[in-house]
Design an enzyme around this catalytic site. Structure first.
Site, PDB file in Angstrom:
ATOM      1  N   ASN A 123      13.062 -14.797 -38.768  1.00 56.84           N
ATOM      2  CA  ASN A 123      12.874 -13.826 -37.698  1.00 56.84           C
ATOM      3  C   ASN A 123      14.338 -14.340 -36.845  1.00 56.84           C
ATOM      4  OD1 ASN A 123      12.299 -16.089 -37.769  1.00 56.84           O
ATOM      5  ND2 ASN A 123      10.659 -15.875 -36.568  1.00 56.84           N
ATOM      6  N   CYS A 179       7.859 -16.675 -33.345  1.00 58.85           N
ATOM      7  CA  CYS A 179       6.305 -17.846 -34.039  1.00 58.85           C
ATOM      8  C   CYS A 179       5.624 -17.962 -32.334  1.00 58.85           C
ATOM      9  CB  CYS A 179       7.011 -18.962 -34.150  1.00 58.85           C
ATOM     10  SG  CYS A 179       8.045 -19.696 -33.443  1.00 58.85           S
TER      11      CYS A 179
END
Ligand code: NDP
Length: 483
Positions: free
Chosen positions: A152, A283
Site C-alpha cells: 500500500n 493499516c
C-alpha cells in the site's frame, strides 16, 4: 504503456538482473495492463545481496554519524526534487491517485530520511559514574537488517525502514511486496546517488519464499515487516528461532468513536480519512465507526453527501480523489466482504460493488446498523468499506472498541476535551487521535499493540529498534580477586 525498471534488483550500488527467477508481472491497477516484469530473487541473488550488505555495513558503521546523516539528508532533498517523477511511479505501482501520492508518499519518505539524518550525529551513549570506576555505554548498530514491505505504501515503507536503520549504521536488504516492486528500486538508486556506499541499501524482489529465506539467514540481525497478522506471526516465529530483533507493523480493525457533541462536519471528514484514503488500503484505518445514537442519521446523511463528491477516475488526473484497489486479488477479497455485509444483514447506505470500468475499481461503501459479531466488524477488510455501529454510553463503547485482537489505532471525536483524553486513555491501541484521524508525522511513534504489532517506527523510538547498547565497565584501580 511500459514502465520496465532498469533491472529487478539493486545490489552493491548497481542494478542487477537474473532472469532465472520466477517472473513477476507489474500490473497498473487503473487499467489492469501489464506494464513491466521483474524476476524473483534466485538463491544466487539473495546470496549476493546479503554478502554485499554484510561487507558494506562495516564501512558504513565506521563513518561518523554526522557523515551518515549528511548523506541521508542529501537523499531527502533529492527525493523532494524528484517528487513528481516518484509520485507518478507510486501511482503506477499502487493505483493511488496522483493527488495523494504527490502529497504523501515520496514526501513522507523524504521526511524520514531528513529526520533520521538529523538524529544520526546525536546517537550517543551515557557515562555512569561508580565512585572511582565508571561505565560508559555505546549505541551500536545491529548489523544487517531485512525490511519486508506491504503493497500500500511502497516508497514510504522502503524509507521508514531504511532511514532509521541506516542512521544507526546498519545495512539493509529490502524486499518489496511482489504487487508493487518498482518504488523501492528508485529509493535505492537515490540513496546510492546521494552517497550511501554500495551495498548499504539493497533491494531484492520476490514472493514470500524470498522473504522467508532472508528472515532465516544467520547473517541477518533484524527483521522489520509491514504486512498482515498471519504473515507477521510466521515471520516473527522464524526470527524468534534465531533470536533476531523484530519490528512488526501489522493489520488493524481500529475504532473511531464519534460522540453526539462532536462537530459533525469534522467527524465526517475524519471518518472519510479513516476509511477511503488510498481506497481504504491503510493499516491504521478506523473501519469500525461507532456513532452515538442521537447524531447517527445526521452523520450518515452528510457522509453519503460528501462521498458523492469523490472524483473517481484516472489516478494520473490531478482532479481524481479516489482510485482503484492495488490488485485484482485485493479487489476480489473486498468484494467478498461487501457480499458478507449484505448477507449478514448490515444496511447498505451507499456503494457495495465494483465500478464498471477497466481496472480494479470499487465503490466507496458504507454499511450502517452493523453489529459487533458481523464479519465486516471483526475482520480487516483493507478496502473502501466503512462499518457504522451505534452506541449509547461511553463505558459501553470503550468495552466494545477494545473487544478485538487488533490494537493499531483509535480515534475519538468529541467537543468535551476531558472525555477525549479519558476515552483515549482507555483504548487499547498504539497510535491514537483526538478530533483527527490518520496523521502519521515522522516525529511521532507509529505502531500497534496486541496483534497489530511489536516495536515502533518513526520518532526517536525507532532508534531503539535499530540499535543496541554496549556497556563498558572501566576499573581505575587494582582488581581484587578472592584468590
Ligand atoms: P502480507 O502479509 O501478505 O505480505 C507482507 C509482505 O510479507 C510481502 O512482501 C510478502 O511477500 C511478504 N511475505 C509473505 N509471506 C512471507 C513469509 N512467510 N516470510 C517472509 N515474508 C513473507 O501483506 P500485504 O502485502 O497483503 O499487505 C496488506 C497487509 O499489510 C494488511 O493486513 C495491512 O494491515 C498490513 N499493513 C500494515 C501496516 C502497518 O504499519 N501496521 C502498514 C501497511 C499495511 P509477497 O509480496 O509475496 O506477498
Amino acid at each position: 504503456m511500459q514502465l520496465q525498471p532498469t533491472a529487478s534488483h539493486f545490489i552493491g550500488g548497481e542494478y542487477v538482473e537474473d532472469t532465472n527467477g520466477t517472473p513477476i508481472e507489474i500490473v497498473y491497477p487503473a487499467t489492469g495492463e501489464v506494464i513491466g516484469t521483474v524476476y524473483a530473487a534466485t538463491p544466487e541473488i539473495i546470496e549476493r545481496a546479503l554478502e554485499s550488505a554484510k561487507a558494506a555495513q562495516k564501512v558504513w558503521a565506521a563513518m561518523s554519524g554526522r557523515d551518515r546523516g549528511r548523506i541521508l539528508t542529501r537523499a531527502a532533498a533529492m527525493i523532494m526534487e524528484r517528487n513528481h517523477e516518484l509520485s507518478v511511479l507510486e501511482t503506477y505501482d499502487t493505483g493511488k491517485p496522483y493527488q495523494e501520492t504527490i502529497a504523501v508518499d515520496a514526501t513522507s519518505g523524504a521526511d524520514a530520511l531528513e529526520y533520521f539524518g538529523g538524529l544520526a550525529a546525536s546517537l550517543t551513549g551515557e557515562h555512569i559514574p561508580l565512585g572511582d570506576d565508571w561505565v560508559y555505554t555505546v549505541r551500536e548498530p545491529l548489523g544487517v537488517c531485512v525490511g519486508i514491505g506491504a503493497w500500500n505504501y511502497p516508497t514510504q515503507i522502503a524509507c521508514w525502514k531504511g532511514a532509521p536503520a541506516l542512521a544507526c549504521g546498519n545495512a539493509m536488504v529490502f524486499k518489496p511486496s511482489e504487487t508493487t516492486p518498482m518504488c523501492a528500486l528508485k529509493v535505492a538508486e537515490i540513496l546510492h546517488e546521494a552517497g550511501v556506499p554500495a551495498g548499504v541499501y539493497n533491494v531484492v524482489q520476490g514472493m514470500g519464499e524470498v522473504g522467508g529465506a532472508l528472515v532465516n539467514d544467520p547473517r541477518v540481525d533484524k527483521v522489520s515487516l509491514t504486512g498482515s497478522v498471519p504473515t507477521g506471526k510466521k515471520v516473527y516465529a522464524a526470527a524468534a528461532s534465531h533470536l533476531k530483533h523484530v519490528t512488526m507493523e501489522l493489520g488493524g480493525k481500529s475504532p473511531l468513536i464519534i460522540f453526539d457533541d462532536a462537530d459533525v462536519e469534522n467527524a465526517v471528514g475524519g471518518a472519510i480519512l479513516a476509511n477511503f484514503y488510498s481506497s481504504g488500503q491503510v493499516c491504521s484505518n478506523g473501519t469500525r465507526v461507532f456513532v452515538q445514537k442521537d447524531i447517527k442519521e445526521k452523520f450518515l446523511k452528510r457522509l453519503a453527501e460528501r462521498l458523492g463528491d469523490a472524483v473517481i477516475g484516472d489516478p494520473l488526473d490531478e482532479a481524481t480523489s479516489f482510485g482503484p484497489m492495488a490488485s485484482a486479488r485485493q479487489m476480489d477479497i473486498v468484494l467478498g466482504y461487501m457480499a458478507k455485509g449484505k448477507e449478514e444483514g448490515a444496511r447498505l447506505v451507499c456503494g457495495g460493488g465494483r465500478i464498471e470500468r477497466p481496472g480494479f475499481y470499487l465503490e466507496p461503501t458504507v454499511f450502517a446498523d452493523v453489529t459487533d459479531d458481523m464479519t465486516i466488524a471483526r475482520e480487516e477488510i483493507f478496502g473502501p468499506v466503512m462499518s457504522v455501529l451505534d452506541f449509547d454510553t461511553e463505558e459501553e463503547v470503550i468495552a466494545r472498541a477494545n473487544a478485538t485482537e487488533f490494537g493499531l489505532s483509535a480515534g475519538v471525536f468529541t467537543s468535551d476535551l476531558s472525555r477525549g483524553h479519558r476515552v483515549i486513555g482507555k483504548l487499547e491501541a498504539g497510535s491514537c487521535f483526538i478530533n483527527s484521524y490518520n496523521d502519521a508525522p515522522v516525529e511521532a511513534p507509529f505502531g500497534g499493540v496486541k496483534n497489530s504489532g511489536v516495536g515502533r517506527e518513526n520518532s526517536k523510538e525507532a532508534i531503539n529498534h535499530y540499535s543496541q547498547v554496549k556497556s563498558v565497565y572501566v576499573r581505575m584501580g587494582d582488581v581484587e580477586a578472592p584468590f
